[in-house]
Write a protein that holds these residues in place. Sequence first.
Motif, PDB file in Angstrom:
ATOM      1  N   THR A   7       7.083 -42.855  32.048  1.00 12.56           N
ATOM      2  CA  THR A   7       8.279 -42.235  31.489  1.00 12.56           C
ATOM      3  C   THR A   7       8.796 -43.039  30.315  1.00 12.56           C
ATOM      4  O   THR A   7       9.280 -42.482  29.328  1.00 12.56           O
ATOM      5  CB  THR A   7       9.372 -42.136  32.566  1.00 12.56           C
ATOM      6  N   ALA A   8       8.699 -44.357  30.408  1.00 16.55           N
ATOM      7  CA  ALA A   8       9.139 -45.208  29.303  1.00 16.55           C
ATOM      8  C   ALA A   8       8.344 -44.917  28.044  1.00 16.55           C
ATOM      9  O   ALA A   8       8.900 -44.846  26.940  1.00 16.55           O
ATOM     10  CB  ALA A   8       8.988 -46.684  29.692  1.00 16.55           C
ATOM     11  N   ASP A   9       7.029 -44.736  28.185  1.00 19.59           N
ATOM     12  CA  ASP A   9       6.207 -44.409  27.022  1.00 19.59           C
ATOM     13  C   ASP A   9       6.644 -43.095  26.388  1.00 19.59           C
ATOM     14  O   ASP A   9       6.671 -42.954  25.162  1.00 19.59           O
ATOM     15  CB  ASP A   9       4.733 -44.319  27.439  1.00 19.59           C
ATOM     16  N   LEU A  10       6.993 -42.122  27.225  1.00 21.70           N
ATOM     17  CA  LEU A  10       7.450 -40.833  26.705  1.00 21.70           C
ATOM     18  C   LEU A  10       8.773 -40.981  25.971  1.00 21.70           C
ATOM     19  O   LEU A  10       9.000 -40.349  24.942  1.00 21.70           O
ATOM     20  CB  LEU A  10       7.596 -39.830  27.855  1.00 21.70           C
ATOM     21  N   MET A  11       9.652 -41.826  26.501  1.00 24.48           N
ATOM     22  CA  MET A  11      10.947 -42.034  25.852  1.00 24.48           C
ATOM     23  C   MET A  11      10.776 -42.734  24.506  1.00 24.48           C
ATOM     24  O   MET A  11      11.439 -42.408  23.528  1.00 24.48           O
ATOM     25  CB  MET A  11      11.856 -42.853  26.766  1.00 24.48           C
ATOM     26  N   THR A  25       7.723 -33.565  24.181  1.00 27.81           N
ATOM     27  CA  THR A  25       8.590 -34.468  24.933  1.00 27.81           C
ATOM     28  C   THR A  25       9.960 -34.569  24.285  1.00 27.81           C
ATOM     29  O   THR A  25      10.993 -34.522  24.959  1.00 27.81           O
ATOM     30  CB  THR A  25       7.955 -35.874  24.997  1.00 27.81           C
ATOM     31  N   THR A  26       9.967 -34.694  22.967  1.00 27.09           N
ATOM     32  CA  THR A  26      11.223 -34.798  22.234  1.00 27.09           C
ATOM     33  C   THR A  26      12.068 -33.538  22.415  1.00 27.09           C
ATOM     34  O   THR A  26      13.277 -33.614  22.661  1.00 27.09           O
ATOM     35  CB  THR A  26      10.944 -35.016  20.728  1.00 27.09           C
ATOM     36  N   VAL A  27      11.429 -32.394  22.316  1.00 29.91           N
ATOM     37  CA  VAL A  27      12.161 -31.122  22.469  1.00 29.91           C
ATOM     38  C   VAL A  27      12.763 -31.018  23.862  1.00 29.91           C
ATOM     39  O   VAL A  27      13.931 -30.625  24.019  1.00 29.91           O
ATOM     40  CB  VAL A  27      11.214 -29.934  22.198  1.00 29.91           C
ATOM     41  N   ILE A  28      11.989 -31.379  24.891  1.00 31.04           N
ATOM     42  CA  ILE A  28      12.490 -31.296  26.264  1.00 31.04           C
ATOM     43  C   ILE A  28      13.694 -32.195  26.458  1.00 31.04           C
ATOM     44  O   ILE A  28      14.736 -31.773  26.985  1.00 31.04           O
ATOM     45  CB  ILE A  28      11.373 -31.664  27.268  1.00 31.04           C
ATOM     46  N   PHE A  29      13.585 -33.436  26.007  1.00 28.85           N
ATOM     47  CA  PHE A  29      14.674 -34.375  26.205  1.00 28.85           C
ATOM     48  C   PHE A  29      15.924 -33.984  25.431  1.00 28.85           C
ATOM     49  O   PHE A  29      17.031 -33.996  25.960  1.00 28.85           O
ATOM     50  CB  PHE A  29      14.245 -35.786  25.790  1.00 28.85           C
ATOM     51  N   LEU A 260      10.893 -30.605  44.062  1.00 37.26           N
ATOM     52  CA  LEU A 260       9.620 -30.673  44.779  1.00 37.26           C
ATOM     53  C   LEU A 260       8.479 -31.122  43.867  1.00 37.26           C
ATOM     54  O   LEU A 260       7.686 -32.009  44.223  1.00 37.26           O
ATOM     55  CB  LEU A 260       9.299 -29.305  45.388  1.00 37.26           C
ATOM     56  N   LEU A 261       8.396 -30.537  42.671  1.00 39.08           N
ATOM     57  CA  LEU A 261       7.352 -30.936  41.723  1.00 39.08           C
ATOM     58  C   LEU A 261       7.546 -32.362  41.205  1.00 39.08           C
ATOM     59  O   LEU A 261       6.564 -33.109  41.087  1.00 39.08           O
ATOM     60  CB  LEU A 261       7.280 -29.942  40.571  1.00 39.08           C
ATOM     61  N   LEU A 270       1.800 -42.645  41.722  1.00 37.06           N
ATOM     62  CA  LEU A 270       1.727 -43.866  42.525  1.00 37.06           C
ATOM     63  C   LEU A 270       0.294 -44.186  42.936  1.00 37.06           C
ATOM     64  O   LEU A 270      -0.097 -45.357  43.014  1.00 37.06           O
ATOM     65  CB  LEU A 270       2.610 -43.712  43.768  1.00 37.06           C
ATOM     66  N   VAL A 271      -0.496 -43.132  43.173  1.00 37.92           N
ATOM     67  CA  VAL A 271      -1.889 -43.353  43.590  1.00 37.92           C
ATOM     68  C   VAL A 271      -2.845 -43.336  42.395  1.00 37.92           C
ATOM     69  O   VAL A 271      -4.066 -43.315  42.574  1.00 37.92           O
ATOM     70  CB  VAL A 271      -2.326 -42.291  44.619  1.00 37.92           C
ATOM     71  N   GLY A 272      -2.293 -43.328  41.179  1.00 41.26           N
ATOM     72  CA  GLY A 272      -3.117 -43.452  39.985  1.00 41.26           C
ATOM     73  C   GLY A 272      -3.585 -42.157  39.363  1.00 41.26           C
ATOM     74  O   GLY A 272      -4.468 -42.161  38.500  1.00 41.26           O
ATOM     75  N   ILE A 273      -3.009 -41.021  39.789  1.00 36.54           N
ATOM     76  CA  ILE A 273      -3.386 -39.730  39.219  1.00 36.54           C
ATOM     77  C   ILE A 273      -2.288 -39.291  38.247  1.00 36.54           C
ATOM     78  O   ILE A 273      -1.152 -39.073  38.655  1.00 36.54           O
ATOM     79  CB  ILE A 273      -3.566 -38.661  40.315  1.00 36.54           C
ATOM     80  N   GLU A 274      -2.627 -39.169  36.978  1.00 39.09           N
ATOM     81  CA  GLU A 274      -1.653 -38.800  35.971  1.00 39.09           C
ATOM     82  C   GLU A 274      -2.019 -37.447  35.354  1.00 39.09           C
ATOM     83  O   GLU A 274      -3.181 -37.182  35.058  1.00 39.09           O
ATOM     84  CB  GLU A 274      -1.578 -39.862  34.876  1.00 39.09           C
ATOM     85  N   ASN A 275      -1.006 -36.630  35.171  1.00 34.83           N
ATOM     86  CA  ASN A 275      -1.173 -35.328  34.538  1.00 34.83           C
ATOM     87  C   ASN A 275      -0.006 -35.105  33.596  1.00 34.83           C
ATOM     88  O   ASN A 275       1.148 -35.037  34.032  1.00 34.83           O
ATOM     89  CB  ASN A 275      -1.247 -34.220  35.590  1.00 34.83           C
ATOM     90  N   TYR A 276      -0.289 -34.991  32.304  1.00 34.68           N
ATOM     91  CA  TYR A 276       0.781 -34.907  31.304  1.00 34.68           C
ATOM     92  C   TYR A 276       1.661 -33.689  31.522  1.00 34.68           C
ATOM     93  O   TYR A 276       2.897 -33.778  31.471  1.00 34.68           O
ATOM     94  CB  TYR A 276       0.177 -34.870  29.896  1.00 34.68           C
ATOM     95  N   TRP A 277       1.048 -32.537  31.784  1.00 32.64           N
ATOM     96  CA  TRP A 277       1.831 -31.313  31.915  1.00 32.64           C
ATOM     97  C   TRP A 277       2.684 -31.314  33.170  1.00 32.64           C
ATOM     98  O   TRP A 277       3.808 -30.781  33.163  1.00 32.64           O
ATOM     99  CB  TRP A 277       0.910 -30.091  31.893  1.00 32.64           C
ATOM    100  N   LEU A 278       2.184 -31.922  34.232  1.00 30.63           N
ATOM    101  CA  LEU A 278       2.996 -32.053  35.440  1.00 30.63           C
ATOM    102  C   LEU A 278       4.191 -32.964  35.178  1.00 30.63           C
ATOM    103  O   LEU A 278       5.298 -32.718  35.675  1.00 30.63           O
ATOM    104  CB  LEU A 278       2.154 -32.611  36.594  1.00 30.63           C
ATOM    105  N   THR A 279       3.971 -33.990  34.360  1.00 31.58           N
ATOM    106  CA  THR A 279       5.078 -34.876  33.993  1.00 31.58           C
ATOM    107  C   THR A 279       6.116 -34.137  33.161  1.00 31.58           C
ATOM    108  O   THR A 279       7.327 -34.344  33.323  1.00 31.58           O
ATOM    109  CB  THR A 279       4.546 -36.093  33.204  1.00 31.58           C
TER     110      THR A 279
END
Length: 325
Positions: A7-11, A25-29, A260-261, A270-279
Motif C-alpha cells: 500500500t505504501a508503494d501505491l501511495m 491508483t491516483t484516481v481511486i485515492f 470481505l474482499l 500475507l502468504v505472498g500472493i499479490e494481485n494488483y486488481w484485487l488490491t
Amino acid sequence: MALTTRTADLMVSLWGPTDENEVLTTVIFLTLLPLSLLSSAFIVVTYGAFRRQLAKPGSDFVVWLSISDFMFSLRILVQFLFLSFDYFRNLVKNYSDLCLGMAMFGQFSFSATISWNMMMSVRLLASFMRIKQLSHSSYNYSQASWASRTLHSATWPYHLYAWGISLINTTIIYLIGGYSMADQVCFIQNSFVPRMFYIVPLFTHLFLCLAILLYILHRMKREGTKLHLPSSMEAIFRKEEKRFRRQMIKFTLVFVLLWLLPLTDRILDLVGIENYWLTMIDLACVTLQAFANSLVWGTSPHFIQFVRDKLRPKTHEHESLVFSQ
C-alpha cells in the motif's frame, strides 16, 4: 485498511504516476477519499444539526461509526498530502514521533471503524433478544415502560468496547515495535505478528457480524409471537422495532460486503500472493463504506420523513401566497 509495504508503494506513486496502473491508483485515492470524508460529514452534520428530529433507535451508533470512518479517511488523506510536498516529506523523515503518531492514529481509526460496525450488530441482536424475552413475559405496566425503552438502551458499554479495544490494539502494536516507516509512509510493519493485529480483529468482527445477521434473518422468518402488550401499544412498538431492525441490517450488510474482499486481499498478501486488481478493489471498498452508509442513512424512512417535514411548510407558504394573489 492497514498500511503495508504494498500500500505504501501505491501511495508513493501518487506524486508522480508513470503508468496506467499508477494513474488508476491516483484516481481511486483522490476521488473516493474526499467522497468518504463528505459522506461521513453528511451523517454527522445532519444528525448534529437536527438531532431532535433524527434521534431514532440506532442513530447514535451510525454517527459514531461515521466519526470513525471520517478519522480513517482523514488519516490516509493527510498521509497523501505529506507525500505531495517535499517540506512535509522531510518533516516526517526528520521527526520519527510524528510518523509514529500518524501510524498509531491510522490503526486506532481502523480498529474503531470495524468495532463500531460490530457494536451495531450486537445492538441489533440485543434488541431482538429483549423483544423475544418480552414475548414470554406476562404484561404489566412496568414491563410496558420497559418495552418502550427496549430500543433505547444505554450505550456506554458499546463505547467502552469500541474505543477500548481500539486503544488496546493500537498500544500493543506499539509495545511490540510494530510500526515503521518506508518512503516517508508510516504504517504497520510488513511482518507476520504486527499484521495479525489487523487481520485477526477484522476477520473476527466480520465473522460475528455475518453470524448475527444470518441469525436475525432466520428468526425474522419465524416471527409472529404475541407480545404481552395492549394491541395499540404492540402495533406502535412493532412498527418502530421493524424500522430499526431493517436499518441496522442494511448497515451490517454494507460492512460485510465491503470488507470481505479487503480481508481476502490482506490474507493473500500475507502468504505472498499479490494481485494488483484485487488490491485496487480493496482500496475502493474500504473508502466506499462511508458513502454506502450515507446512502442508507439518507434513504431511511425517518430521514425522508424529516426532509418532507422540512419542505412541507415552505410548500404551504408558497400556496398561500399564490391564492392570496
